[in-house]
Design an enzyme around this catalytic site. Structure first.
Site, PDB file in Angstrom:
ATOM      1  N   ARG A   1      11.479   2.563   3.093  1.00  0.00           N
ATOM      2  CA  ARG A   1      10.857   1.812   4.164  1.00  0.00           C
ATOM      3  C   ARG A   1      11.901   0.865   4.731  1.00  0.00           C
ATOM      4  O   ARG A   1      12.563   0.169   3.955  1.00  0.00           O
ATOM      5  CB  ARG A   1       9.716   0.981   3.581  1.00  0.00           C
ATOM      6  CG  ARG A   1       9.059   0.053   4.571  1.00  0.00           C
ATOM      7  CD  ARG A   1       7.929   0.768   5.245  1.00  0.00           C
ATOM      8  NE  ARG A   1       7.009  -0.065   5.938  1.00  0.00           N
ATOM      9  CZ  ARG A   1       5.743   0.283   6.169  1.00  0.00           C
ATOM     10  NH1 ARG A   1       5.276   1.427   5.710  1.00  0.00           N
ATOM     11  NH2 ARG A   1       4.963  -0.500   6.854  1.00  0.00           N
TER      12      ARG A   1
ATOM     13  N   HIS B   1       5.910   7.036  10.715  1.00  0.00           N
ATOM     14  CA  HIS B   1       5.317   6.759   9.406  1.00  0.00           C
ATOM     15  C   HIS B   1       4.655   8.067   8.969  1.00  0.00           C
ATOM     16  O   HIS B   1       3.443   8.152   8.845  1.00  0.00           O
ATOM     17  CB  HIS B   1       4.292   5.630   9.539  1.00  0.00           C
ATOM     18  CG  HIS B   1       3.801   5.114   8.229  1.00  0.00           C
ATOM     19  ND1 HIS B   1       4.344   5.512   7.023  1.00  0.00           N
ATOM     20  CD2 HIS B   1       2.829   4.217   7.911  1.00  0.00           C
ATOM     21  CE1 HIS B   1       3.724   4.898   6.050  1.00  0.00           C
ATOM     22  NE2 HIS B   1       2.803   4.109   6.564  1.00  0.00           N
TER      23      HIS B   1
ATOM     24  N   ARG C   1       0.814  -1.203   0.000  1.00  0.00           N
ATOM     25  CA  ARG C   1       0.000   0.000   0.000  1.00  0.00           C
ATOM     26  C   ARG C   1       0.856   1.266   0.000  1.00  0.00           C
ATOM     27  O   ARG C   1       0.662   2.169  -0.811  1.00  0.00           O
ATOM     28  CB  ARG C   1      -0.868  -0.028   1.248  1.00  0.00           C
ATOM     29  CG  ARG C   1      -1.851   1.078   1.412  1.00  0.00           C
ATOM     30  CD  ARG C   1      -2.581   0.862   2.711  1.00  0.00           C
ATOM     31  NE  ARG C   1      -3.049  -0.507   2.773  1.00  0.00           N
ATOM     32  CZ  ARG C   1      -4.152  -0.926   2.171  1.00  0.00           C
ATOM     33  NH1 ARG C   1      -4.901  -0.079   1.517  1.00  0.00           N
ATOM     34  NH2 ARG C   1      -4.515  -2.177   2.245  1.00  0.00           N
ATOM     35  N   THR C   2       1.809   1.319   0.903  1.00  0.00           N
ATOM     36  CA  THR C   2       2.648   2.512   1.010  1.00  0.00           C
ATOM     37  C   THR C   2       3.502   2.691  -0.245  1.00  0.00           C
ATOM     38  O   THR C   2       3.648   3.801  -0.759  1.00  0.00           O
ATOM     39  CB  THR C   2       3.544   2.413   2.263  1.00  0.00           C
ATOM     40  OG1 THR C   2       2.725   2.158   3.391  1.00  0.00           O
ATOM     41  CG2 THR C   2       4.318   3.691   2.477  1.00  0.00           C
TER      42      THR C   2
ATOM     43  N   LYS D   1      24.347  -8.128   0.469  1.00  0.00           N
ATOM     44  CA  LYS D   1      25.808  -8.206   0.303  1.00  0.00           C
ATOM     45  C   LYS D   1      26.553  -7.429   1.383  1.00  0.00           C
ATOM     46  O   LYS D   1      27.761  -7.255   1.308  1.00  0.00           O
ATOM     47  CB  LYS D   1      26.205  -7.685  -1.081  1.00  0.00           C
ATOM     48  CG  LYS D   1      25.666  -8.537  -2.213  1.00  0.00           C
ATOM     49  CD  LYS D   1      26.104  -8.011  -3.571  1.00  0.00           C
ATOM     50  CE  LYS D   1      25.369  -8.735  -4.695  1.00  0.00           C
ATOM     51  NZ  LYS D   1      25.357  -7.967  -5.946  1.00  0.00           N
TER      52      LYS D   1
END
Lengths: 306, 306, 306
Positions: C101, C129, C51-52, C80
């Site tokens: 995120r 958020h 969604r975000t 890595k």
């Protein structure tokens, strides 16, 4: 607003218009290069299917639109327990049209019931895969010039192959068709399709076990994969597997205008030596898959190009 | 039509043209902002490599084109047993050019053999990674003004590091080069490169074990990672690991015009305190990686911008 | 250059301007359709959040820009061993703005400290958020006409719910607010927010255990999920879970202008029978989430549209 859930959603007349549009797109791609400018396609693939996803994305990009979405369920909100109908109502805030692939039969229908934007069913479990059927129809009509007056061989796993079931259901609406069903006993076309679709529509068909028996009379040979796991026993598999592998030698039995189609991906059911045969059109078919999806997107979005 | 499989695919003259184009793109990006309008790049990454994938995608987007593809094999048809050559023939229906990353050596060559659109080898196992080499060459030529007349130190794992092997092969075609090979005994440059590439081309080189010995004379220091697992025993690793870590103190031994390159990602082989040194150009190098890929896409697609 | 790390990064005046811009975008989307032409957003999602991610991508695409990135850490260089600050310095070569995120609190701040392009914190662990908070503020202001003079009920898991914490911190800067905190004892709003945020700002609040007690007086009901695992024992959960499920019957207790918000995804804390109630605005909220992110991208990139 309308969706595409099943290959039968379009009437024969609507289908004709859609395929005409696809042919016009093939002929004059520049005319359509900006038709979807500012529009967004969301590809919601709850299970991976690279080919199907990329062909929808290519279609939208060819129309000047853009694409967003996900390619497997891991990276979706489904993991958090969201329902498909909630997801679709949210995605409708982000996109103008959706192509949805889902492992559960009927999931796209649930989505469509709650959606304010058009949904394309890009495959739901073993149920439907209507854009593949549209692709097959466009390929046949474009290269044969017609969808009636054809003898069509369907070869391989006719029991579980949903593309074959959908194709038959779409084709029986045309005149003068003959089907030759080529499969091992274990993988015969299900009774409900033979009886309820073929017989009820008075479409003649016969069933054979070996491809060789059918090849000489076919206009179209539609190949599908025969998976080893589908056989009852190892012996049967070993004895019969070659019956369903198309090679150069078998192609010599076919007429010079017979076309070979395959929904792809292929594993070994068509030998690579057949690829250069002009009758092998399965890679052309992939190209038609883009044109027909371009036509579909335009049609569902109600966009007309003059 | 041509592909990019190996860093040696381009002659010195072709390479010069490519790097000139990259420099022109750097200088006048707006001139190229719509050069690939309507074109599509497919990024087929059978193993993840974010940096390489994003740099190709950024290159195509900077040219006004668009992008589709996959970022790991899980979401590809490979899982269904499709061959690379079948995948590429299908993808050629969806895109105009492909960047392919594959864990198997030679996979992009197989793809190229069956492709009707240009393929860029974006790394195949331990074999080739030609766009990294093009990036390295553009960085050196842009910041040093030349590709000959240089003393170049290559530091770290010279045995398994494919970027180092490719860079040497590409550079020996220029005049008046000197190589200083800086590595532990276990990770020396393989004999076939020392003999067949360096000696055969009469390129002088020497081998040293400690970076300090080499630094004062270098024009270029090309750093790579030394993985602990590559050492024969823990003792050797502990004793030697600092020899291959570049820090501020070691930078004092280097000339004021020596440039530090690194293909990235870095782990700890360059201390972050070096990042602000004007001689540290590894992040600039990432920028040159975009310009050179823009030039490459234009060249392979045969698109000329005036 | 500036970033968005916390919902408090913008002053009340700046926030007003941002929300004004979002409303203008809602009203005149065509005006902004090419505002970011040639710009690229990188979505760096080290954990999946469909969604975000999609709302940021839709925002950039609506502005005529393009998008690249990754949707989960598996396909990133993090595997890595690359540091976030190295990744961001490289990505700055590929894109003009980043939405990040990350499962670790503070990761976007580390990125911002090393970045030459704006970073949007799209969620860092349980910490912040901020684009969700901007979405909530825009939704309330657009549908209520104001951010002050409101009685706001916050319902569900007020202990761990970061969206609720951020929303409170953003709202206390407005006049004449009343909070009603609706939660089980175990999931009460943390002391530091009750004392340091609410009391210190002289914002009146009361705490109740059952939603029914609060509904009649609310202007806004902000729902969040109550996860079973958060309760101390099974008994408490069974006894109380219905207190936090909004259904048609409970909606009858609410005023005719009360709005129901939810950050989504919802599981079962709002019965689907509420969806058709005009007071249920959680899907509208998703739409505002796109407008506010469009405004944010323009603001951080310093792009002005007349």
């Amino acid at each position: 607003m309308r969706h595409l859930m099943s290959p039968l959603d379009f009437s024969v007349e609507e289908l004709d218009k859609l395929l005409d549009l696809a042919n016009d797109i093939e002929k004059y791609p520049e005319k359509y290069a900006h038709a979807c400018a500012g529009k967004k396609l969301a590809t919601l693939f709850y299970e991976p299917s690279t080919r199907t996803r990329l062909s929808h994305e290519a279609a939208m990009l060819n129309l000047g639109g853009s694409v967003l979405g996900f390619s497997s369920a891991d990276s979706s909100s489904a993991a958090k327990g969201e329902s498909v109908s909630d997801t679709i109502r949210t995605v409708a805030c982000y996109a103008d049209i959706v192509a949805m692939r889902h492992p559960k039969e009927g999931a796209p229908m649930v989505a469509a019931a709650h959606s304010s934007i058009p949904i394309i069913n890009a495959g739901d479990g073993g149920h439907q895969h209507p854009t593949q059927t549209l692709t097959d129809l466009l390929t046949i009509r474009s290269l044969k010039g017609r969808l009636g007056n054809l003898t069509i061989g369907l070869c391989g796993d006719l029991k579980f192959g949903r593309t074959v079931h959908s194709l038959i259901q779409a084709l029986v609406r045309y005149d003068n068709l003959n089907f030759v069903l080529i499969s091992p006993e274990e993988l015969r076309l299900p009774t409900y399709i033979r009886h309820d679709v073929l017989r009820r529509n008075h479409v003649p068909y016969k069933e054979v076990v070996r491809m060789e028996e059918a090849l000489p009379e076919l206009d179209i040979l539609y190949m599908t994969r025969v998976q080893k796991e589908r056989f009852f026993n190892e012996e049967d598999y070993v004895r019969m597997k070659d019956f369903y592998i198309l090679d150069k030698k078998k192609m010599e039995l076919a007429g010079k205008d017979m076309l070979v189609l395959h929904p792809l991906p292929r594993v070994n059911e068509i030998s690579v030596e057949v690829d250069d045969d002009p009758r092998a059109v399965y890679f052309k078919q992939a190209k038609y898959g883009v044109y027909v999806r371009m036509a579909l997107i335009l049609t569902l979005l109600g966009i007309h190009v003059d």
